[in-house]
Scaffold this motif. Structure first.
Motif: not given
Length: 412
Positions: A170-173, A179-180, A182-186, A203-207
Motif C-alpha cells: 500500500l505504501f512505498i517509502d 498503483e494501489a 483503488e485500495a485507498f478509494r475503498y 504492512k499485512v494489507i496489500r493490494f
C-alpha cells in the motif's frame, strides 16, 4: 408392543448404552468413519457434503449416549440433536423404528418377545473383536486423514505464497502507492482516510490489481482489484489470506466480496488474527472482528487492534506474551453473537491473568440493520465515538495497581 415389534424399545436402548460405537461401526461404519475418529469434534456433514464443512459431530460420550448433532435442524426435526435410532431411520439405514429395534436387538443378541428364536447373544470376545476392528479402522482413517491434511496444506501454502507475491504494498517509502489507488478509494469510502498517516501500521494489507473471483462451484465470475491481507497464528506463521474484492471504491457486486483462501491446517494453534497497527509496545492490545473495524479502532485510539475476522476466532484468541491488557471492541448485533463471543474471550483472558474489558457502540441498533460496529461509529463521529485514549490508559493503570496490591497482600 405386539408381534410386529419383537424387541422392546426400553430393552434395546438400555442394552445399546456402551455399545453405540460398535453399532455405528456395524451399520454406518464407512459414512461415520470421520466422526467416529473425532468424537466430540465437528467434521463435514456426511449427508449434505460441501454444504456444511463442519456441520456434524458425534457426542463426545457417543458410546454411552448415542447422540449426534448437526449445525442446523435437518429432515424436519425440531432439534439439531438426533439420537442414533432417529439417524438410522432418517437416512434409510433402517426403514422404520420397528426395523431399527429388530436390527439392533438381533445384533446385540437380545431376547425376542414374539415367540421366535432370536440370535445368540454376542460374547465378550465377539464384542471385543468388533471394538478392535473399529479401532483399527479409526487408526487407518486418522493416518489417511493426516496424510491428506499434509498434502492439502502444502498446496494451500504454495497457492497463498503465489498470491501474496502477486500483490503490491500500500505504501512505498512511507507514501501511498499510486498503483494501489483503488485500495485507498475503498478506505476513503469506509471513513478511513487517516490510514495514509500510518504507513508502518498496515504492512499485512496489500493490494492485487486484478484478482480472479471464483464462485463456490469453481466457475470464474470476473476479475477485480482486491485487498489481500495476511491471517496469522500467534507465532507469526501465515495461515491463510483474506481477500476483499473491490469495484469503483466499494465492495465488488459479487455474492461474497470477502473471502478466505484455504488454510494451512498444519499450524497447531487455533488462534487466528490479522495484525492491524503493528506490534504491541506498551502491553495494551485491542481486538475486533472485522478488518475495517480494527482499523477504525487503531486510528481512533492509537492502540494496535487486531482483527479476528469473525466471532468464532474472537473466542479462541490468545494474547501475545507481552500483552497485559486486552480491549475488546465488540460488534453490537441483534443476535448478540459479537457480544457473546467477546464475553467468552474476556473469561478466557481472566483465566490467563490478562486484564480484559469489552466495549460496545453506544447507539441503538437501527430497525433496518442487523447490528452496528466500531467502523460505523468511527464514520459517524470519528474519535469522539471512542473512549478517550487518556481514559483508557488511566483505567488500565488503575487495574494494574490493583493487581499488584492484591498479589502483595496474598504473599504476606
Amino acid at each position: 408392543m405386539g408381534n410386529n415389534y419383537p424387541y422392546l424399545i426400553d430393552e434395546v436402548i438400555n442394552a445399546s448404552r456402551g455399545h453405540y460405537v460398535a453399532l455405528a461401526q456395524h451399520f454406518m461404519g464407512q459414512i461415520l468413519a470421520p466422526a467416529l475418529s473425532h468424537l466430540g469434534r465437528h467434521v463435514p456433514d456426511p449427508w449434505r457434503g460441501g454444504h456444511a464443512k463442519d456441520g456434524f459431530r458425534l457426542d463426545a460420550q457417543f458410546n454411552e449416549t448415542g447422540k449426534t448433532f448437526f449445525n442446523q435442524n435437518v429432515w424436519g426435526h425440531k432439534s439439531p440433536m438426533i439420537n442414533f435410532m432417529q439417524l438410522c431411520v432418517y437416512t434409510g439405514v433402517a426403514p422404520s423404528a420397528g426395523k431399527y429395534l429388530e436390527m439392533v436387538g438381533e445384533f446385540l443378541g437380545l431376547p425376542r418377545h414374539d415367540g421366535k428364536k432370536g440370535s445368540k447373544p454376542l460374547t465378550e470376545a465377539e464384542m471385543a473383536a468388533i471394538r478392535q476392528k473399529a479401532e483399527e479402522q479409526r487408526i487407518a482413517f486418522e493416518k489417511a486423514h493426516y496424510e491428506q491434511v499434509l498434502k492439502e496444506s502444502k498446496l494451500n501454502r504454495e497457492h497463498n505464497l503465489t498470491l501474496w507475491r502477486q500483490t503490491i504494498p500500500l505504501f512505498i517509502d512511507g507514501k501511498p502507492n499510486p498503483e494501489a489507488e483503488e485500495a485507498f478509494r475503498y478506505f476513503d469510502g469506509r471513513g478511513l482516510s487517516k490510514i495514509r498517516d500510518y504507513p508502518e501500521a498496515f504492512k499485512v494489507i496489500r493490494f492485487h490489481k486484478s484478482l480472479k473471483y471464483l464462485e463456490d462451484n469453481g466457475e470464474e465470475f470476473g476479475v477485480f482489484p482486491a485487498l489481500v491481507t495476511k491471517v496469522q497464528s500467534p507465532d507469526g506463521t501465515g495461515v491463510s489470506l483474506h481477500r476483499t474484492y473491490l469495484f469503483n471504491g466499494k465492495k465488488a457486486p459479487v455474492d461474497k466480496p470477502k473471502k478466505m483462501t484455504p488454510a494451512d491446517r498444519t499450524v497447531p494453534s487455533a488462534c487466528r488474527y490479522i495484525q492491524i497497527g503493528g506490534d504491541v509496545t506498551d502491553g495494551i492490545l485491542g481486538i475486533a472482528e472485522g478488518i475495517e473495524t480494527a482499523i477504525s479502532c487503531f486510528l481512533a485510539t492509537g492502540i494496535p487492534t487486531y482483527s479476528s475476522v469473525c466471532a468464532q476466532n474472537l473466542k479462541t484468541f490468545e494474547a501475545p506474551a507481552n500483552v497485559h491488557t486486552v480491549i475488546v471492541f465488540a460488534d453490537k448485533d441483534k443476535s448478540k453473537t459479537g457480544e457473546e463471543a467477546a464475553n467468552v474471550l474476556k473469561a478466557n483472558m481472566a483465566k490467563q491473568g490478562v486484564i480484559c474489558t469489552v466495549v460496545l457502540p453506544k447507539p441503538d441498533i437501527p430497525a433496518n440493520s442487523k447490528g452496528i460496529d466500531w467502523n460505523d461509529e468511527y464514520r459517524r463521529a470519528g474519535e469522539k465515538a471512542f473512549p478517550p485514549r487518556a481514559n483508557i490508559l488511566n483505567w488500565v493503570y488503575q487495574r494494574l495497581r490493583l493487581m499488584v496490591k492484591t498479589a502483595q497482600s496474598a504473599t504476606r
